[in-house]
Design a protein around this motif. Structure first.
Motif, PDB file in Angstrom:
ATOM      1  N   GLY A  15       3.840   6.217  -6.790  1.00 16.28           N
ATOM      2  CA  GLY A  15       3.973   7.636  -7.016  1.00 16.28           C
ATOM      3  C   GLY A  15       2.840   8.111  -7.549  1.00 16.28           C
ATOM      4  N   PRO A  16       2.964   9.578  -8.247  1.00 13.22           N
ATOM      5  CA  PRO A  16       1.680  10.035  -8.761  1.00 13.22           C
ATOM      6  C   PRO A  16       1.105   9.590  -9.922  1.00 13.22           C
ATOM      7  N   THR A  17      -0.057   9.749 -10.298  1.00 10.49           N
ATOM      8  CA  THR A  17      -0.767   9.215 -11.641  1.00 10.49           C
ATOM      9  C   THR A  17       0.078   9.787 -12.762  1.00 10.49           C
ATOM     10  N   ASP A  18       0.272   8.963 -13.796  1.00 13.59           N
ATOM     11  CA  ASP A  18       1.310   9.358 -14.773  1.00 13.59           C
ATOM     12  C   ASP A  18       0.430  10.467 -15.742  1.00 13.59           C
ATOM     13  N   ALA A  32      -0.772  16.445  -5.161  1.00 12.79           N
ATOM     14  CA  ALA A  32       0.351  16.234  -6.123  1.00 12.79           C
ATOM     15  C   ALA A  32      -0.116  14.964  -7.180  1.00 12.79           C
ATOM     16  N   ARG A  33      -1.521  14.583  -7.080  1.00 15.25           N
ATOM     17  CA  ARG A  33      -1.958  13.546  -7.648  1.00 15.25           C
ATOM     18  C   ARG A  33      -1.498  12.066  -7.207  1.00 15.25           C
ATOM     19  N   LEU A  34      -0.989  12.072  -5.881  1.00 17.43           N
ATOM     20  CA  LEU A  34      -0.468  10.824  -5.369  1.00 17.43           C
ATOM     21  C   LEU A  34      -1.720   9.736  -4.787  1.00 17.43           C
ATOM     22  N   PRO A  35      -1.378   8.435  -4.455  1.00 17.77           N
ATOM     23  CA  PRO A  35      -2.312   7.818  -4.040  1.00 17.77           C
ATOM     24  C   PRO A  35      -3.043   8.112  -2.821  1.00 17.77           C
ATOM     25  N   ARG A  36      -4.232   7.549  -2.614  1.00 18.01           N
ATOM     26  CA  ARG A  36      -4.888   7.764  -1.355  1.00 18.01           C
ATOM     27  C   ARG A  36      -4.191   7.027  -0.215  1.00 18.01           C
ATOM     28  N   GLN A  92       7.226   6.753   0.755  1.00 14.27           N
ATOM     29  CA  GLN A  92       5.737   6.870   0.365  1.00 14.27           C
ATOM     30  C   GLN A  92       4.897   7.961   0.901  1.00 14.27           C
ATOM     31  N   VAL A  93       4.435   8.876   0.284  1.00 13.65           N
ATOM     32  CA  VAL A  93       3.845   9.955   0.396  1.00 13.65           C
ATOM     33  C   VAL A  93       2.322   9.662  -0.183  1.00 13.65           C
ATOM     34  N   ALA A  94       1.445   9.855   0.958  1.00 15.91           N
ATOM     35  CA  ALA A  94       0.031   9.513   0.348  1.00 15.91           C
ATOM     36  C   ALA A  94      -0.877  10.688   1.010  1.00 15.91           C
ATOM     37  N   ASP A  95      -2.011  10.884   0.345  1.00 17.13           N
ATOM     38  CA  ASP A  95      -3.183  11.723   0.577  1.00 17.13           C
ATOM     39  C   ASP A  95      -4.175  10.984   1.645  1.00 17.13           C
ATOM     40  N   ALA A  96      -4.121  11.453   2.805  1.00 16.02           N
ATOM     41  CA  ALA A  96      -4.950  10.949   3.885  1.00 16.02           C
ATOM     42  C   ALA A  96      -6.513  11.248   4.056  1.00 16.02           C
ATOM     43  N   GLY A  97      -6.719  12.134   3.096  1.00 15.03           N
ATOM     44  CA  GLY A  97      -8.033  12.776   3.403  1.00 15.03           C
ATOM     45  C   GLY A  97      -8.195  14.159   4.133  1.00 15.03           C
ATOM     46  N   ASP A  98      -9.449  14.260   4.821  1.00 16.16           N
ATOM     47  CA  ASP A  98      -9.647  15.155   5.687  1.00 16.16           C
ATOM     48  C   ASP A  98      -9.888  15.072   6.938  1.00 16.16           C
ATOM     49  N   ILE A  99      -9.572  15.543   7.972  1.00 18.38           N
ATOM     50  CA  ILE A  99     -10.202  15.356   9.418  1.00 18.38           C
ATOM     51  C   ILE A  99     -11.470  16.197   9.736  1.00 18.38           C
ATOM     52  N   ALA A 100     -12.298  15.618   9.614  1.00 17.95           N
ATOM     53  CA  ALA A 100     -13.757  16.292   9.769  1.00 17.95           C
ATOM     54  C   ALA A 100     -13.841  16.830  11.482  1.00 17.95           C
ATOM     55  N   ARG A 350       9.137   4.899 -10.419  1.00 22.15           N
ATOM     56  CA  ARG A 350       8.728   3.683 -10.787  1.00 22.15           C
ATOM     57  C   ARG A 350       8.200   3.752 -12.131  1.00 22.15           C
ATOM     58  N   THR A 351       8.196   2.721 -12.849  1.00 25.29           N
ATOM     59  CA  THR A 351       7.574   2.774 -14.295  1.00 25.29           C
ATOM     60  C   THR A 351       6.049   2.285 -14.326  1.00 25.29           C
ATOM     61  N   ASP A 352       5.325   2.209 -13.548  1.00 24.72           N
ATOM     62  CA  ASP A 352       3.965   2.012 -13.662  1.00 24.72           C
ATOM     63  C   ASP A 352       3.064   2.976 -14.297  1.00 24.72           C
ATOM     64  N   ALA A 353       1.991   2.750 -14.162  1.00 23.76           N
ATOM     65  CA  ALA A 353       0.918   3.890 -14.645  1.00 23.76           C
ATOM     66  C   ALA A 353       0.560   4.745 -13.731  1.00 23.76           C
ATOM     67  N   ARG A 354       1.030   4.612 -12.479  1.00 27.06           N
ATOM     68  CA  ARG A 354       0.728   5.818 -11.416  1.00 27.06           C
ATOM     69  C   ARG A 354       1.915   6.524 -11.367  1.00 27.06           C
ATOM     70  N   THR A 355       3.001   6.473 -11.962  1.00 26.78           N
ATOM     71  CA  THR A 355       4.341   7.266 -11.754  1.00 26.78           C
ATOM     72  C   THR A 355       4.124   8.341 -13.158  1.00 26.78           C
TER      73      THR A 355
END
Length: 366
Positions: A15-18, A32-36, A92-100, A350-355
Motif C-alpha cells: 500500500g501507500p507510504t505510512d 497516492a504515495r503508492l509503490p512504483r 495492487q495499485v502501482a504507479d507505472a510512471g510516464d509514457i514518453a 497491511r501493517t508494514d511501513a508502506r501502509t
C-alpha cells in the motif's frame, strides 16, 4: 524440475507510504504515495501518466497535468468511506510512471501511447491514465479494445470531441471519439457524453454526434435530474459490457476546475462528478483516464485536487471489481455492497511501513 512463479497468483498488496512515519509532503510523488510498478510483483491497476498536449486547440499545458495530479494525490488516504472500500488493500495499485511520447510528431505519439498501454494491459493490469490532452484517449481505447473487443464508453466532458478534423488534422483533442467509432473499437449501442454544454459550431455537430451513436446527458440534465437518476440512466445504457470511462476535467465548472485548456461556464460541481462515478458501482470498468489538467492556469491546486479524487474514485471502482471477481465467481460487486478487504467490514490494510496506520475502528490516524 523448478516451476516459474505464477505472475497472476494472489499476493498481499503493497500500500501507500505510512504518513505517520513519512510526512505527506516528503518523498517521491507517486499517485497516492503508492509503490512504483517495479516495486511490486505485478499490478492489478497501473496508474500511468501521458505528458502530451500537442493535440490541444486552445491553451496548452496539459503535458504537466499528470505530475500535478500526483502531487495533489499526496493527501489521499487508503480508506474510501463513500464506497465503503479500501482500494489499495483490495488490489495492487502501482504507479507505472510516464509514457514518453514525441511532442513534435502527433502520429508517432499516438502509436507510442497505444504500444505502451498495450504492454501494460498485457500484464493483466487495468489502466488509470493521467493526461495529457484528450488526444490520448484514442490510442488508449485502441489498446483496451484489442484486449476486450469494442467497449462501452462514458465520456465526461464539456465538449463532444467527435469533430472530424482541425486544420486538416485527424488526431487532435477534439476528434478522438469520432476516430474511435470509425475504427470500430467502441460499442455504439453503449456510448454517452456526460456534462456537455456551451456553444457549438452549428446544430450539425449534434446531428453528426447522434449518428455516431452517442447519447447526451448535459450539465443542465444533471442539475434537473440529480446525480442518482443520471447514474442509473448510465448504468442502464452500459449494462454489463466492458466499460471505459474518459474524463476531461473541464466537465467541471471553471469554479471547480480553472486549470484546464478549454473552460466552459455552467459545468458540474466536483461533488456531482464524484457522486455520479460512485453510482456506477457494479459496471464492468476495464480502464479509465482523467485528462486536460493544465496546472499553469490552476489556483491553489483546485483542479489537480479534483482530478486526484476523480482518479481515486475510478481506482476504487476497479479495485472493488477485481476483489469481487477473485472471491466470488458470481455477479460483480454492485451499488451498496461493501468490499473493504475485511470480513467484518472494517478497512483492511497491511501493517508494514508502506501502509497508512489504522486504529481498531478502521479510522485513518494520519
Amino acid at each position: 524440475m523448478s516451476t516459474a512463479p505464477d505472475p497472476h497468483a494472489p499476493h498481499s498488496p503493497l500500500g501507500p507510504t505510512d504518513s505517520s512515519r513519512v510526512p505527506r509532503y516528503a518523498g517521491p510523488a507517486t499517485f497516492a504515495r503508492l509503490p512504483r510498478i517495479d516495486q511490486v510483483p505485478r499490478a492489478d491497476v497501473a496508474v500511468v501518466g501521458v505528458p502530451f498536449d500537442t493535440g490541444v486547440s486552445y491553451r496548452p499545458g496539459a503535458r504537466f497535468g499528470g505530475n500535478a495530479i500526483r502531487e495533489a494525490s499526496r493527501l489521499l488516504r487508503p480508506y474510501n468511506p463513500a464506497q465503503g472500500a479500501s482500494p489499495f488493500a483490495l488490489a495492487q495499485v502501482a504507479d507505472a510512471g510516464d509514457i514518453a511520447a514525441n511532442p513534435f510528431d502527433i502520429h508517432e505519439a499516438v502509436d507510442t501511447v497505444e504500444a505502451a498501454a498495450g504492454e501494460l494491459l498485457d500484464t493483466g493490469a487495468r489502466l488509470m491514465t493521467l493526461g495529457g490532452d484528450h488526444t490520448i484517449a484514442l490510442p488508449l481505447l485502441r489498446a483496451v479494445a484489442r484486449r476486450h473487443g469494442p467497449v462501452a464508453l462514458l465520456h465526461f466532458d464539456a465538449h463532444l470531441d467527435t469533430w472530424d478534423t482541425y486544420f486538416g488534422a485527424e488526431y487532435t483533442h477534439g476528434t478522438p471519439f469520432r476516430r474511435a467509432v470509425e475504427e470500430g473499437i467502441l460499442d455504439t449501442s453503449a456510448l454517452s457524453h456526460v456534462g456537455t454544454r456551451g456553444p457549438l459550431y452549428g446544430k450539425q455537430d449534434l446531428t453528426d454526434d447522434e449518428k455516431l451513436g452517442f447519447g447526451i446527458v448535459t450539465s443542465a440534465d444533471v442539475l434537473r435530474r440529480g446525480v442518482d437518476e443520471v447514474a442509473q440512466q448510465l448504468r442502464e445504457r452500459v449494462g454489463d459490457r466492458p466499460l471505459y470511462i474518459s474524463i476531461d476535467i473541464d466537465v467541471l465548472d471553471p469554479a471547480h476546475a480553472p486549470g484546464t485548456g478549454t473552460p466552459e461556464a455552467g459545468g458540474l460541481t466536483s461533488r456531482e462528478l464524484l457522486e455520479i462515478l460512485r453510482g456506477l458501482s457494479g459496471c464492468h470498468l476495464v480502464s479509465a483516464d482523467v485528462v486536460e489538467v493544465a496546472p499553469a492556469y490552476d489556483h491553489a491546486e483546485i483542479t489537480a485536487v479534483a482530478a486526484s479524487h476523480t482518479a481515486y474514485e475510478l481506482t476504487t471502482l476497479m479495485a472493488r471489481q477485481i476483489a469481487n471477481e477473485r472471491t466470488e465467481p458470481g455477479p460483480r460487486a454492485g451499488a451498496g455492497d461493501r468490499t473493504d478487504g475485511q470480513p467484518d467490514g472494517r478497512a483492511g490494510a497491511r501493517t508494514d511501513a508502506r501502509t497508512e496506520s489504522h486504529d481498531a475502528t478502521g479510522e485513518v490516524r494520519a
